[in-house]
Enzyme design. Sequence first.
Site, PDB file in Angstrom:
ATOM      1  N   TYR A 170      26.861  46.948  47.035  1.00 42.53           N
ATOM      2  CA  TYR A 170      26.973  47.749  48.260  1.00 42.53           C
ATOM      3  C   TYR A 170      26.851  49.228  47.922  1.00 42.53           C
ATOM      4  O   TYR A 170      26.151  49.992  48.571  1.00 42.53           O
ATOM      5  CB  TYR A 170      28.317  47.536  48.973  1.00 42.53           C
ATOM      6  CG  TYR A 170      28.755  46.104  49.102  1.00 42.53           C
ATOM      7  CD1 TYR A 170      27.827  45.074  49.237  1.00 42.53           C
ATOM      8  CD2 TYR A 170      30.101  45.774  49.095  1.00 42.53           C
ATOM      9  CE1 TYR A 170      28.239  43.767  49.352  1.00 42.53           C
ATOM     10  CE2 TYR A 170      30.523  44.469  49.220  1.00 42.53           C
ATOM     11  CZ  TYR A 170      29.601  43.470  49.336  1.00 42.53           C
ATOM     12  OH  TYR A 170      30.007  42.173  49.441  1.00 42.53           O
ATOM     13  N   GLU A 211      27.533  43.003  33.952  1.00 39.45           N
ATOM     14  CA  GLU A 211      28.940  43.187  33.613  1.00 39.45           C
ATOM     15  C   GLU A 211      29.175  42.665  32.197  1.00 39.45           C
ATOM     16  O   GLU A 211      28.305  42.026  31.614  1.00 39.45           O
ATOM     17  CB  GLU A 211      29.830  42.350  34.552  1.00 39.45           C
ATOM     18  CG  GLU A 211      29.835  42.816  35.983  1.00 39.45           C
ATOM     19  CD  GLU A 211      30.665  41.904  36.890  1.00 39.45           C
ATOM     20  OE1 GLU A 211      31.158  40.862  36.402  1.00 39.45           O
ATOM     21  OE2 GLU A 211      30.808  42.237  38.065  1.00 39.45           O
ATOM     22  N   HIS A 231      38.419  38.708  38.656  1.00 40.50           N
ATOM     23  CA  HIS A 231      37.544  37.714  39.244  1.00 40.50           C
ATOM     24  C   HIS A 231      36.208  37.622  38.537  1.00 40.50           C
ATOM     25  O   HIS A 231      35.379  36.817  38.881  1.00 40.50           O
ATOM     26  CB  HIS A 231      37.344  38.026  40.720  1.00 40.50           C
ATOM     27  CG  HIS A 231      38.643  38.117  41.451  1.00 40.50           C
ATOM     28  ND1 HIS A 231      39.136  37.096  42.210  1.00 40.50           N
ATOM     29  CD2 HIS A 231      39.577  39.091  41.475  1.00 40.50           C
ATOM     30  CE1 HIS A 231      40.306  37.445  42.702  1.00 40.50           C
ATOM     31  NE2 HIS A 231      40.599  38.650  42.269  1.00 40.50           N
TER      32      HIS A 231
END
Length: 667
Positions: free
Chosen positions: A539, A589, A627
Amino acid sequence: MQLLEYQAKSLLNGAGAVIPSGFVARPKDTLGDLPFPFPAVIKSQVPIGGRGKLGGIKLVSSQEELETSRREIEQLEIKGHLPSAVLIEQALEIQRELYLSLRVNRDLRRVEWLASKDGGIEIESHGENVVVIPHGTEDAAEQLAKLFTVNQDELTLIMGSLERCLFDNDLLLLEINPLVVTKTGDLVCADAKIMVDDNAQFRHDNFDWPEPENIKPLGGTIGVIANGAGMAMSTMDTIFAAGAKPANFLDIGGGTGEDVFVKNLREITQLPGVTSIIVNIFAGITRCDDIARGIIAAKSQIPNLVTLFIRLEGTNKHLADELLREAGIELQPDLRTCIKLALEISEPDATPTKHLQPERALMHAQGEPGAKPWSASMYTVSDKIFKNQPVIVQGITGHHGAFHTEQMLKAGTNIVAGVTPGKGGASIHGLPVYNSVKETIDAHSATASVIFVPAKFAKSAMLEAIDAGIKLIVCITEGIPVHDMLIVHQTASANNVTVIGPNCPGFIIPGSHKLGIIASHITAPGHTTIISRSGTLTYELADALTKKGIGERLILGIGGDPVQGMTFVEALEIAENDPETNQIVMVGEIGGEGENLAADYITEHVTKPVYGLVVGNSLPAGQTFGHAGAIVGSRGESAAEKTAYMLEKGIKMSATLDELIEAIHDN
Ligand code: GDP
Ligand code: MN
């Protein structure tokens, strides 16, 4: 979660594997006569390997020695861990030490055996002697018995127990090192390391699950709250790059309520040395107004709350703006401003921070000989994504399902119906709701499904969709157990179904349609394709590019879970073959080898310019983060190693999100 050796052995025992006789002793326990003859071995119960070399394992041959050595081991700190107990076992008469493990390979999306006849050592240092055999290989036991030179029947029994242990308990790793061949020729599991999938907690009450511990203290002055592991890591990297130090790592995930938010702010305020907290939220599934209510409640409920610097964007921002304005709470325009303000009130730090340029030193990702993870015929996959096909929403009546169905309709998606078992006959946003995917498809011939059902039911929802003939699944749900995703992946591949996610925002083709939760107002039609593991960073990046006047052709969040559907490589192939894509931006990541495999693929197959960022540079090694399902520690899996590898392959890498945004120009 990693189990201690004695917990791991109790699971092994339950699955029928042979372990030494022994018992656990806590410091307060008095030791009577042993239930087995000397010699005995005393083992420190810390979650660390290599205890043998560090004094955490002692052989003793008398009661007196047992007592002294036990106290020594109890007081011996191993890599920062003091044992809460010791394991006392009857010593094995060792003839040979073997290595055998069964693990989930996240990148190849399969379970596999790893074996070496040189056990008892750190396996990474002898990588070249390790044999890898996919689980389910017919003659696996025969091959391994040859390698080990042991009796095949006995080995088959042990392998059966290990399989049961792995699958029954949702293990990510089950490592026996050493698997001992005793002087009498028996096979015994002398040491065990087990990693359990935290996401599978709901179906295992036999474990001693630790209290969820969200706040990870890191010693700096600026507290950090962000939503999504990618966003949290990126925020930390940016704070570090500005010469400041984060005080903690906190990813509040999706859908955080007011109470949890207040609790988090209180805990960070209580960390020593914290002078401010930066709240950096780009809401997708999270709602800005929920966060605003949390902030307002915290102001009245936490008396010594440190100064907050808040940056809020995304879903329901207008509602949050209103709430905060009424409460007289100021918002900052961006993270950069938050950091600048936080630095002004932060104590100057005596220890210089090391500059976070990605290290050039390169560690090669351990490639899997012969097992290239790219192979699919991508024309069909691209078609599945780019055509505006009839879509259903599974979990349409839920909080998230209902909200995002409306958003998708507004974005131009051809949603024809929804599914919620038990709610058949209802209607929502003018769409009919059915009890099963089959019924829905019979009535509406949809080909794609967006999934919002809770993690517990996500596997069966996806299998149901595949069974009913759906060809594209976008799974938004987070927290799905890894073994569930392995089954979904196998079934989907066998049926030529494309799965995107889970734990992802899905995709949007600005100006056409979207399957998922990426807000359309932060996008604009164009020719840059964004592929990202992190939802929130997607986003953030899309918003920034759009504001810079750079439109997007496709924005695709592939999700951050260990076992995912579409991989970077598959997504890159779509972008490379798409005539409308001029350039590609890839956000990775820590954890896994997906970025390294993507870099290899780019070198061989991608002609378009690729910009890259791997977040998590400022994270200490050896920890699991929120997460992301990301574990730093394995070779080539840290942000620095991945960045270095990608640089080497000619990808234009940036160290922070700001740098990346600055680097990208319209092509
Ligand atoms: P780790 O070092 O933390 O992986 O702990 P292990 O349980 O693997 O023990 C390390 C080493 O200690 C083994 O590789 C063996 O060489 C030795 N060891 C462990 N248990 C026994 C035992 O019962 N008898 C003997 N003789 N040696 C043992
Ligand atoms: Mn060991």
